[in-house]
Design an enzyme around this catalytic site. Structure first.
Site, PDB file in Angstrom:
ATOM      1  N   ASP A 101       0.637  -1.180   0.004  1.00  0.00           N
ATOM      2  CA  ASP A 101      -0.007   0.031   0.026  1.00  0.00           C
ATOM      3  C   ASP A 101       0.805   1.298  -0.185  1.00  0.00           C
ATOM      4  OD1 ASP A 101       0.889  -0.577   2.530  1.00  0.00           O
ATOM      5  OD2 ASP A 101      -0.931  -0.212   3.691  1.00  0.00           O
ATOM      6  N   ASP A 104       7.275   3.616   3.344  1.00  0.00           N
ATOM      7  CA  ASP A 104       7.541   4.815   4.102  1.00  0.00           C
ATOM      8  C   ASP A 104       9.132   4.835   4.493  1.00  0.00           C
ATOM      9  OD1 ASP A 104       7.446   7.226   5.854  1.00  0.00           O
ATOM     10  OD2 ASP A 104       6.414   6.204   7.400  1.00  0.00           O
ATOM     11  N   LYS A 132       6.579   7.168  -0.086  1.00  0.00           N
ATOM     12  CA  LYS A 132       6.737   8.485   0.680  1.00  0.00           C
ATOM     13  C   LYS A 132       8.515   8.234   0.902  1.00  0.00           C
ATOM     14  CE  LYS A 132       3.906   9.015   4.264  1.00  0.00           C
ATOM     15  NZ  LYS A 132       3.586   8.952   5.756  1.00  0.00           N
ATOM     16  N   VAL A 155      -1.232   9.661   5.405  1.00  0.00           N
ATOM     17  CA  VAL A 155      -2.562   9.531   4.734  1.00  0.00           C
ATOM     18  C   VAL A 155      -3.339   8.540   5.011  1.00  0.00           C
ATOM     19  CG1 VAL A 155      -1.447  10.764   2.762  1.00  0.00           C
ATOM     20  CG2 VAL A 155      -1.117   8.253   2.989  1.00  0.00           C
ATOM     21  N   ARG A 167     -10.339   3.301   6.125  1.00  0.00           N
ATOM     22  CA  ARG A 167      -9.759   2.212   4.967  1.00  0.00           C
ATOM     23  C   ARG A 167     -10.786   2.263   3.830  1.00  0.00           C
ATOM     24  NH1 ARG A 167      -5.533  -0.932   6.851  1.00  0.00           N
ATOM     25  NH2 ARG A 167      -6.154  -1.665   8.985  1.00  0.00           N
TER      26      ARG A 167
HETATM   27  P1  5GP Z   1       7.408   1.404   6.676  1.00  0.00           P
HETATM   28  O1  5GP Z   1       8.044   0.310   7.303  1.00  0.00           O
HETATM   29  O2  5GP Z   1       7.900   1.639   5.260  1.00  0.00           O
HETATM   30  O3  5GP Z   1       7.934   2.734   7.605  1.00  0.00           O
HETATM   31  O4  5GP Z   1       5.941   1.515   6.938  1.00  0.00           O
HETATM   32  C1  5GP Z   1       5.128   0.734   6.172  1.00  0.00           C
HETATM   33  C2  5GP Z   1       3.795   0.835   6.724  1.00  0.00           C
HETATM   34  O5  5GP Z   1       3.408   1.803   7.643  1.00  0.00           O
HETATM   35  C3  5GP Z   1       2.618   0.628   5.780  1.00  0.00           C
HETATM   36  O6  5GP Z   1       2.373  -0.404   5.448  1.00  0.00           O
HETATM   37  C4  5GP Z   1       1.631   1.164   6.542  1.00  0.00           C
HETATM   38  O7  5GP Z   1       0.879   0.154   7.321  1.00  0.00           O
HETATM   39  C5  5GP Z   1       2.146   2.212   7.412  1.00  0.00           C
HETATM   40  N1  5GP Z   1       1.949   3.782   7.213  1.00  0.00           N
HETATM   41  C6  5GP Z   1       3.335   4.322   6.662  1.00  0.00           C
HETATM   42  N2  5GP Z   1       2.993   5.591   6.138  1.00  0.00           N
HETATM   43  C7  5GP Z   1       1.592   5.676   6.420  1.00  0.00           C
HETATM   44  C8  5GP Z   1       0.515   6.739   6.031  1.00  0.00           C
HETATM   45  O8  5GP Z   1       0.945   7.913   5.602  1.00  0.00           O
HETATM   46  N3  5GP Z   1      -0.580   6.207   6.525  1.00  0.00           N
HETATM   47  C9  5GP Z   1      -0.979   5.114   6.782  1.00  0.00           C
HETATM   48  N4  5GP Z   1      -2.419   4.932   7.038  1.00  0.00           N
HETATM   49  N5  5GP Z   1      -0.123   3.979   7.018  1.00  0.00           N
HETATM   50  C10 5GP Z   1       1.088   4.322   6.881  1.00  0.00           C
END
Ligand code: 5GP
Length: 182
Positions: A101, A104, A132, A155, A167
């Site tokens: 999805d 980040d 992101k 977001v 969602r």
């Molecule tokens: P990462 O491990 O890449 O930092 O984070 C990934 C996970 O963090 C995504 O699969 C999601 O569940 C959550 N996440 C990161 N940024 C966002 C955001 O802007 N909105 C939401 N709802 N979840 C996010």
């Protein structure tokens, strides 16, 4: 208050999301034309992305799901991930495309890649709806397909939640500050 009244700003409309997903589906269908890829996604955030992308694809595909829990706060990833539902399918020798999805920091995707790579797939790539990049820590992810670049904002919508809500919005947007504070 109706659901969309919680939203401060729409970043991507339903029409923009669907148009971009059709483009991704066409590219992926062409790239995997001579194989039957296994599309893997992580519940629950990539639910609608999986549903819409696969229905727009024009080649045979299989799909499978994983579920994980991440430790840490609701809005930030610590990279500490636990698998709570594994794949049903064997992936050895298969062409696996991991649908995300949002990427980040990249820590969650890096964990998933390590887990999947250890099972010896024929290929393993990532398709991320949202990227992101401003917050990326892991910069070695094989993100072959990406829907949209998003600014460094939290977001919701189109599968993405805040405290398990929002969602089911068909668009992607940013919550009003008073909603996040409450
Ligand atoms: P990462 O491990 O890449 O930092 O984070 C990934 C996970 O963090 C995504 O699969 C999601 O569940 C959550 N996440 C990161 N940024 C966002 C955001 O802007 N909105 C939401 N709802 N979840 C996010």
């Amino acid at each position: 208050m109706a659901l969309d009244e919680h939203i401060d700003r729409v970043l991507f409309t339903e029409a923009q999301i669907q148009t971009r997903i059709r483009e991704l589906a066409a590219t992926i269908s062409a790239d995997y034309a001579h194989t039957t890829p296994l599309l893997v996604s992580v519940l629950k955030g990539a639910l609608y992305f999986m549903a819409d992308l696969t229905r727009a694809m024009t080649i045979p595909i299989a799909m499978d799901f994983m579920a994980i829990t991440t430790y840490g706060s609701a809005q930030a990833s610590s990279g500490a991930v636990r698998l709570i539902k594994d794949l049903d399918e064997e992936i050895s020798g298969r062409h696996v495309l991991l649908l995300e999805d949002i990427i980040d920091t990249g820590l969650t995707a890096a964990y998933l890649l390590r887990t999947l790579r250890a099972r010896d797939p024929a290929s393993l790539r990532i398709c991320a709806l949202l990227d992101k990049t401003a917050r990326r820590i892991v910069d070695t992810l094989p993100i072959s397909y990406r829907g949209f670049e998003v600014p460094d904002m939290f977001v919701v919508g189109y599968g993405l939640d805040y405290k398990q809500l929002y969602r089911n919005l068909p668009f992607i947007g940013v919550l009003k500050p008073e909603v996040v504070a409450s």
